[in-house]
Design a protein around this motif. Sequence first.
Motif, PDB file in Angstrom:
ATOM      1  N   PRO A 135       0.815  -1.165  -0.041  1.00  0.00           N
ATOM      2  CA  PRO A 135      -0.032   0.106  -0.235  1.00  0.00           C
ATOM      3  C   PRO A 135       0.729   1.343   0.088  1.00  0.00           C
ATOM      4  CG  PRO A 135      -0.957  -1.541   1.394  1.00  0.00           C
ATOM      5  CD  PRO A 135       0.353  -2.095   1.102  1.00  0.00           C
ATOM      6  N   HIS A 136       1.927   1.059   0.608  1.00  0.00           N
ATOM      7  CA  HIS A 136       2.669   2.500   0.548  1.00  0.00           C
ATOM      8  C   HIS A 136       3.261   2.707  -0.627  1.00  0.00           C
ATOM      9  CE1 HIS A 136       5.673  -0.574   1.871  1.00  0.00           C
ATOM     10  NE2 HIS A 136       6.711   0.048   1.139  1.00  0.00           N
ATOM     11  N   GLU A 137       3.456   1.659  -1.447  1.00  0.00           N
ATOM     12  CA  GLU A 137       4.416   1.980  -2.616  1.00  0.00           C
ATOM     13  C   GLU A 137       3.749   2.781  -3.684  1.00  0.00           C
ATOM     14  OE1 GLU A 137       7.241  -2.108  -2.613  1.00  0.00           O
ATOM     15  OE2 GLU A 137       5.092  -2.177  -3.424  1.00  0.00           O
ATOM     16  N   ILE A 138       2.507   2.844  -3.649  1.00  0.00           N
ATOM     17  CA  ILE A 138       1.824   3.560  -5.130  1.00  0.00           C
ATOM     18  C   ILE A 138       0.774   4.438  -4.509  1.00  0.00           C
ATOM     19  CG2 ILE A 138       2.630   2.041  -6.984  1.00  0.00           C
ATOM     20  CD1 ILE A 138      -0.367   1.358  -7.045  1.00  0.00           C
ATOM     21  N   ILE A 139       0.532   5.388  -5.334  1.00  0.00           N
ATOM     22  CA  ILE A 139      -0.854   6.231  -4.849  1.00  0.00           C
ATOM     23  C   ILE A 139      -1.872   5.708  -5.833  1.00  0.00           C
ATOM     24  CG2 ILE A 139      -2.098   8.574  -4.788  1.00  0.00           C
ATOM     25  CD1 ILE A 139       0.819   9.638  -4.392  1.00  0.00           C
ATOM     26  N   ALA A 140      -2.899   5.023  -5.043  1.00  0.00           N
ATOM     27  CA  ALA A 140      -4.022   4.049  -5.915  1.00  0.00           C
ATOM     28  C   ALA A 140      -4.715   5.381  -6.426  1.00  0.00           C
ATOM     29  CB  ALA A 140      -4.614   3.355  -4.799  1.00  0.00           C
ATOM     30  N   ASP A 141      -5.063   4.818  -7.741  1.00  0.00           N
ATOM     31  CA  ASP A 141      -6.071   5.494  -8.464  1.00  0.00           C
ATOM     32  C   ASP A 141      -7.300   5.233  -7.786  1.00  0.00           C
ATOM     33  OD1 ASP A 141      -8.109   6.120 -10.458  1.00  0.00           O
ATOM     34  OD2 ASP A 141      -6.657   5.375 -12.153  1.00  0.00           O
ATOM     35  N   GLN A 142      -8.232   6.427  -7.932  1.00  0.00           N
ATOM     36  CA  GLN A 142      -9.409   6.161  -7.010  1.00  0.00           C
ATOM     37  C   GLN A 142     -10.697   5.448  -7.871  1.00  0.00           C
ATOM     38  OE1 GLN A 142     -10.347   8.872  -4.402  1.00  0.00           O
ATOM     39  NE2 GLN A 142      -8.473   9.875  -4.149  1.00  0.00           N
ATOM     40  N   MET A 189      -9.754   2.739   0.152  1.00  0.00           N
ATOM     41  CA  MET A 189      -8.939   1.609   0.833  1.00  0.00           C
ATOM     42  C   MET A 189      -9.345   0.227   0.155  1.00  0.00           C
ATOM     43  SD  MET A 189      -6.792   2.384   3.202  1.00  0.00           S
ATOM     44  CE  MET A 189      -6.609   1.001   3.925  1.00  0.00           C
ATOM     45  N   PRO A 190      -8.538  -0.689   0.031  1.00  0.00           N
ATOM     46  CA  PRO A 190      -8.758  -2.036  -0.592  1.00  0.00           C
ATOM     47  C   PRO A 190      -9.615  -2.921   0.437  1.00  0.00           C
ATOM     48  CG  PRO A 190      -6.712  -1.813  -0.208  1.00  0.00           C
ATOM     49  CD  PRO A 190      -7.177  -0.447   0.048  1.00  0.00           C
ATOM     50  N   CYS A 191     -10.549  -3.908   0.008  1.00  0.00           N
ATOM     51  CA  CYS A 191     -11.220  -4.589   0.880  1.00  0.00           C
ATOM     52  C   CYS A 191     -10.122  -5.572   1.551  1.00  0.00           C
ATOM     53  CB  CYS A 191     -12.305  -5.123   0.060  1.00  0.00           C
ATOM     54  SG  CYS A 191     -13.183  -6.526   0.967  1.00  0.00           S
ATOM     55  N   ARG A 192     -10.426  -5.746   2.979  1.00  0.00           N
ATOM     56  CA  ARG A 192      -9.821  -6.722   3.508  1.00  0.00           C
ATOM     57  C   ARG A 192     -10.324  -8.135   3.974  1.00  0.00           C
ATOM     58  NH1 ARG A 192      -6.093  -6.090   1.581  1.00  0.00           N
ATOM     59  NH2 ARG A 192      -4.219  -4.518   2.025  1.00  0.00           N
ATOM     60  N   GLY A 193     -12.000  -8.123   3.645  1.00  0.00           N
ATOM     61  CA  GLY A 193     -12.677  -9.241   3.636  1.00  0.00           C
ATOM     62  C   GLY A 193     -13.557  -9.464   4.907  1.00  0.00           C
ATOM     63  N   CYS A 194     -13.627  -8.209   5.502  1.00  0.00           N
ATOM     64  CA  CYS A 194     -14.402  -8.419   6.739  1.00  0.00           C
ATOM     65  C   CYS A 194     -15.688  -8.968   6.901  1.00  0.00           C
ATOM     66  CB  CYS A 194     -14.368  -7.064   7.603  1.00  0.00           C
ATOM     67  SG  CYS A 194     -15.527  -5.862   7.272  1.00  0.00           S
ATOM     68  N   TYR A 195     -16.457  -8.990   5.557  1.00  0.00           N
ATOM     69  CA  TYR A 195     -17.667  -9.783   5.634  1.00  0.00           C
ATOM     70  C   TYR A 195     -17.851 -11.143   5.206  1.00  0.00           C
ATOM     71  CZ  TYR A 195     -20.932  -5.541   6.171  1.00  0.00           C
ATOM     72  OH  TYR A 195     -21.418  -4.733   6.801  1.00  0.00           O
ATOM     73  N   GLY A 196     -16.558 -11.791   5.318  1.00  0.00           N
ATOM     74  CA  GLY A 196     -16.360 -12.972   5.151  1.00  0.00           C
ATOM     75  C   GLY A 196     -16.591 -13.477   3.816  1.00  0.00           C
ATOM     76  N   LYS A 197     -16.156 -14.882   3.471  1.00  0.00           N
ATOM     77  CA  LYS A 197     -16.226 -15.680   2.035  1.00  0.00           C
ATOM     78  C   LYS A 197     -17.663 -15.325   1.403  1.00  0.00           C
ATOM     79  CE  LYS A 197     -16.629 -20.449   3.022  1.00  0.00           C
ATOM     80  NZ  LYS A 197     -17.974 -20.713   2.377  1.00  0.00           N
ATOM     81  N   VAL A 198     -17.512 -15.414   0.010  1.00  0.00           N
ATOM     82  CA  VAL A 198     -18.749 -15.686  -0.526  1.00  0.00           C
ATOM     83  C   VAL A 198     -19.211 -17.026  -0.622  1.00  0.00           C
ATOM     84  CG1 VAL A 198     -18.677 -14.089  -2.549  1.00  0.00           C
ATOM     85  CG2 VAL A 198     -17.213 -15.995  -2.643  1.00  0.00           C
ATOM     86  N   PRO A 199     -20.635 -17.160  -0.645  1.00  0.00           N
ATOM     87  CA  PRO A 199     -21.317 -18.557   0.001  1.00  0.00           C
ATOM     88  C   PRO A 199     -20.586 -19.690  -0.638  1.00  0.00           C
ATOM     89  CG  PRO A 199     -22.894 -17.047  -0.948  1.00  0.00           C
ATOM     90  CD  PRO A 199     -21.819 -16.120  -1.078  1.00  0.00           C
ATOM     91  N   ALA A 227     -19.659  -0.749   0.183  1.00  0.00           N
ATOM     92  CA  ALA A 227     -18.136  -0.692  -0.215  1.00  0.00           C
ATOM     93  C   ALA A 227     -17.559   0.615   0.118  1.00  0.00           C
ATOM     94  CB  ALA A 227     -18.247  -0.572  -1.951  1.00  0.00           C
ATOM     95  N   ARG A 228     -17.725   0.622   1.452  1.00  0.00           N
ATOM     96  CA  ARG A 228     -17.290   1.934   2.157  1.00  0.00           C
ATOM     97  C   ARG A 228     -15.836   2.171   2.189  1.00  0.00           C
ATOM     98  NH1 ARG A 228     -18.794  -0.366   8.266  1.00  0.00           N
ATOM     99  NH2 ARG A 228     -18.102  -2.452   7.766  1.00  0.00           N
ATOM    100  N   CYS A 229     -15.097   0.916   2.404  1.00  0.00           N
ATOM    101  CA  CYS A 229     -13.648   1.173   2.156  1.00  0.00           C
ATOM    102  C   CYS A 229     -13.038   1.494   0.861  1.00  0.00           C
ATOM    103  CB  CYS A 229     -12.937  -0.188   2.804  1.00  0.00           C
ATOM    104  SG  CYS A 229     -13.333  -0.661   4.317  1.00  0.00           S
ATOM    105  N   ILE A 230     -13.792   0.869  -0.015  1.00  0.00           N
ATOM    106  CA  ILE A 230     -13.564   1.173  -1.383  1.00  0.00           C
ATOM    107  C   ILE A 230     -13.726   2.430  -1.968  1.00  0.00           C
ATOM    108  CG2 ILE A 230     -14.212   0.679  -4.193  1.00  0.00           C
ATOM    109  CD1 ILE A 230     -12.987  -1.697  -2.406  1.00  0.00           C
ATOM    110  N   LYS A 231     -14.706   3.029  -1.291  1.00  0.00           N
ATOM    111  CA  LYS A 231     -14.777   4.543  -1.586  1.00  0.00           C
ATOM    112  C   LYS A 231     -14.096   5.532  -0.865  1.00  0.00           C
ATOM    113  CE  LYS A 231     -19.854   3.553  -2.624  1.00  0.00           C
ATOM    114  NZ  LYS A 231     -21.301   3.277  -2.149  1.00  0.00           N
TER     115      LYS A 231
END
Lengths: 314, 764
Positions: A212-219, A248-258, A241-245
Amino acid sequence: MKVVIDWLASCGGCDVSILDLGVKILDVIKEFDIVYWPVALDFKRKDLKSLDKADIAIVNGAVRTSEQEEQVKLIRDKVDVLIAYGSCACFGGIPGLGNQFDADEILKRAYVETPSTTEGKIPQPVTKLNDTELTLPKFLDKVKPLDEVVEVDYYVPGCPPSSSTIEEMIDLLLKIKRGEKPERRVLASDKSLCYECPRFKSLVRPPTINRPHEIIADQERCFLEQGIICLGFVTRGGCGARCIKANMPCRGCYGKVPNAVDFGTEAITAIAMAGTGEDYLPPMRITEAVDKIRDVVGLIYQFCLPKSKLGDLK
Amino acid sequence: MSVGVIICTCGNTINDKIDIDRLVEFAKGLEDVSIVKKVDIFCKNYDQIVQELKGKIDRLLFVGCSERSSLTFNEDKIAQILEKIGLNRAMFEVANIREQCAWVHEDRDGATRKALDQLMMAYVKLRSNRPAGEAVKLEKRVLVVGGGVAGMQCAIDLAKAGIDVVLVERNPYLGGHTAQIPLLFQCEGWSSMCTSECIVPVIARETTFNDRIKIITNAEVKEVEKVNGNFYVTIEQKPQFVDPNKCVSCGKCAEVCPVEVPNEFDMKFGKRKAIDKDFALAIPDTYNIVDEYCNRCGECLKVCPTNAINFDAKPSIYNYKFGAVVIATGFQEYDLSKIAELNYAHPDVVTSLEFERLLTKGFKRPSDGKTPESLVFVLCSGSRSENGDGVPYCSKICCSVIMKLANRIATLFPETEITVIYRDIRTPAKLEDFYKMVVNKGVEFVKGEVDEITDENGKLKVTVFKEDGGEEEIEADMVVLAEALIPAGVQLLKKFGVVTDKFGFPIEFQPRIINPNETYVDRVFVVGTAKGPSIVQESVESGSAVAMRIVEILKDGEKKLQKFVSYVNKDLCSKCGICASMCPHDAIRIKEDGAEVDSAFCRGCGLCMSVCPNHAIQLINFEDKQLLDQVEVAFKHAKEGEPRILAILCYWCSYAAADLMGLKGLKLPANFRTIRIRCSSSVNAGTLLEILKKVDGVLIAGCPPKNCHHGWGNYVSAKRIKLMNEAMKQLGINPDKLRWEYIGVAMWGQLAKAIKEMTERLRS
């Protein structure tokens, strides 16, 4: 209708998220009688014990200690419906990462080995002080999500659950109050976060992996395609998609897809796509794109290590 | 369901190693098995059995030699047999009890147990196989992009074979770069040349006169959509201000046109009128207007005898459906202004192609029109670059081109001092004769690299770092640079989804040696210098060769779908698009309601299946469940106590290596089983995890680096296993349980070593 709210191994963020409902919480109070909520109101365990019966329990946090184990069993006995609230309760959450080590290792690290500790001592379950015996709950060997200890009726994932998810939960509570038994047990989307992600994709492999510190993410553009690991593809949506907005990339707090077998391994499958021009690299350097990942388990199981099926192989 | 089982003893040679009768009895006891035949040499005597099986079975299980490596009975042969029996081509499986059982194990009991398991694995998979889908209709029309010699030759050959062709050319004329090069190599062991002023009109006329070929000049491909195996292409043609159907090329318009413009055909050395022909012999034989220069004065309108000129002409849009595509977009010169030391900005420093055009106006240097007394040729201008200025590859034809040009000057202007600065001379095969001629004419050769080219009072000075360590300054009136060649159609290739190397040349389908000119996208071919530098004759050859391939592909107007194609369960799809980014064959589109695989473009590699986190994509006849079913029975008869190792081997290289272990006489313990999968990367890590629960160790092997049949499958697999191993270590799981190997066909020794090592490690 009586509601119990409690926290186990948790940071407190889940309770705060409920309070964050603001004035809407007044609607909840109108409809429900909160009979136990130690974080917000002055309740003690004896109050819970003395309760004859409640209808619904909303429990956040994982089970890390013998006391928490006892507590959640006690709650289960008192209520008809138990809701696992937040990633820790659902999957073990951040405390679940402790499952890489056994209890002794963790205690030793925390109380003895940390650089700021001198003459550290590991807390004991029983300590004699003069004539008194002081007791502490036992630190269990593993962190357990609630459903490994008691039966869970509904899951409300999130670290913490987003306000839209909480609204869905209130909806659920109202339905239960009306005597319904909704079949949808996980209060999140059955589709992955990508389904609701506003970012555009060029449908290419991530050329490399950028920390994450290596580039500035395109929004505007898909994180993964920028080489920033975003786990939205394997994570249930519904969070808005609150992190995305917030870029910030998703880290998976909503758990795996079914239908995913396991969060971490499914994540690995796609992370391994990263790379480009391998044909030009000497064989030893072919995997270099992914070699940059420092802590694989911490990345792929940030919120769900106790649920890892890979871990089961042990 | 009615399964026929054929167990071949390979002329009674397998019996020594395997209890065949036990296999026969075992097979008879399997559900839905209606016929079990023990035969001796099935590959040589199948007619009668085929007759017996006709109409009686709907699935065939062959127990015998390897369907991958058998020299007499591999999957191609089996496909013929299936057709004879009247079975769908997906309705067979093979239990390989010869190469990977009888030949590689010494212990009869162990080999028999393994044979029983391999039989059972093939059987459970066969039971859940699905028939290959209906054939997809292909349009019997081909798009050729690029009207150079390669494109034209391809178009002509296709048209002669009865296939319609649309030929799209960006320029107003056909012939491409070939038309710009006055003398073309033709070599039969001696140095000879032929002129493009003959060759180009001959081939261009043949193209033009063929009714099956629709030529669209001044045009380019705007959009490409792939639907149901066909290419829907939108072509935009610039306004045709001069109607080719009326123009008689009298030239009256150009005579009166007051506007002079640079003639791109002549590079920077010629002028033309705003209305003109690019060159006299250009075909189509029509004048054209350079829109950005024409001031619409109308003089031409007044003199045109056929009223061919129309200033109001509009662009035309053509929409066609094609069954195959040929990319013949040729090369472009590397931009030498990027290499400062070559001083390309100087008027008397030119590229070889520019020099070709300059010579048509006479041997006069651009700055002052004087005939040069000294001339320096610099080879490898931008080619074989090690420092990033230019391209690292050899442009292949430039040494020969420079020899041709040097020879011409030395012959026509013998007083000229000619020097060639070179690193190596590469005039391959018969072109060597041109080099010898130049040497014999006394041309000087200096081995070294150019440090700089400077202008010293009107005289160019070329400073060369010589190979022997010295430095030499060579004065020259003019310098010709042998420019590097780079591909011209990179954007177009992208439109078709073709995977290219880092320079923009398409990567050909592996094994490239036997799939030349075929890109990773089904039925998109590449010919001529779009594929890589080549001389004109070679370009023509490739055009013809590809035409033949396409004729074969389109002859029935349909494509039979292969046994393995992916499909999407849209209910499970979240449109994350990872499948599409993983697909090396550009067969997946993300639609409004989810991902969609175009079966006719799918090469069945399963890379999409492996990356789908929600298992929404499955590869038919290689589904996760089928794999897991196989694993379930893989060690049913295995001896207790030995580590159970499952080798998951890629369809192409690694499985063949496993066959060769036996063929080459290696002996291994019988504790491992093999599954042939499509690509090493077609197994999803989640599925791997499920497999790991049921066996002691999993070995995954795929093609060696640079050889994957699906672009990057092996690399992704290597990374996946590395990450898995890393996570396993962190979680305290023995990483030896999961191992990755690059195994090429000839690396059977390495494969055996890996299996043995795994066995040892897991045993302890």
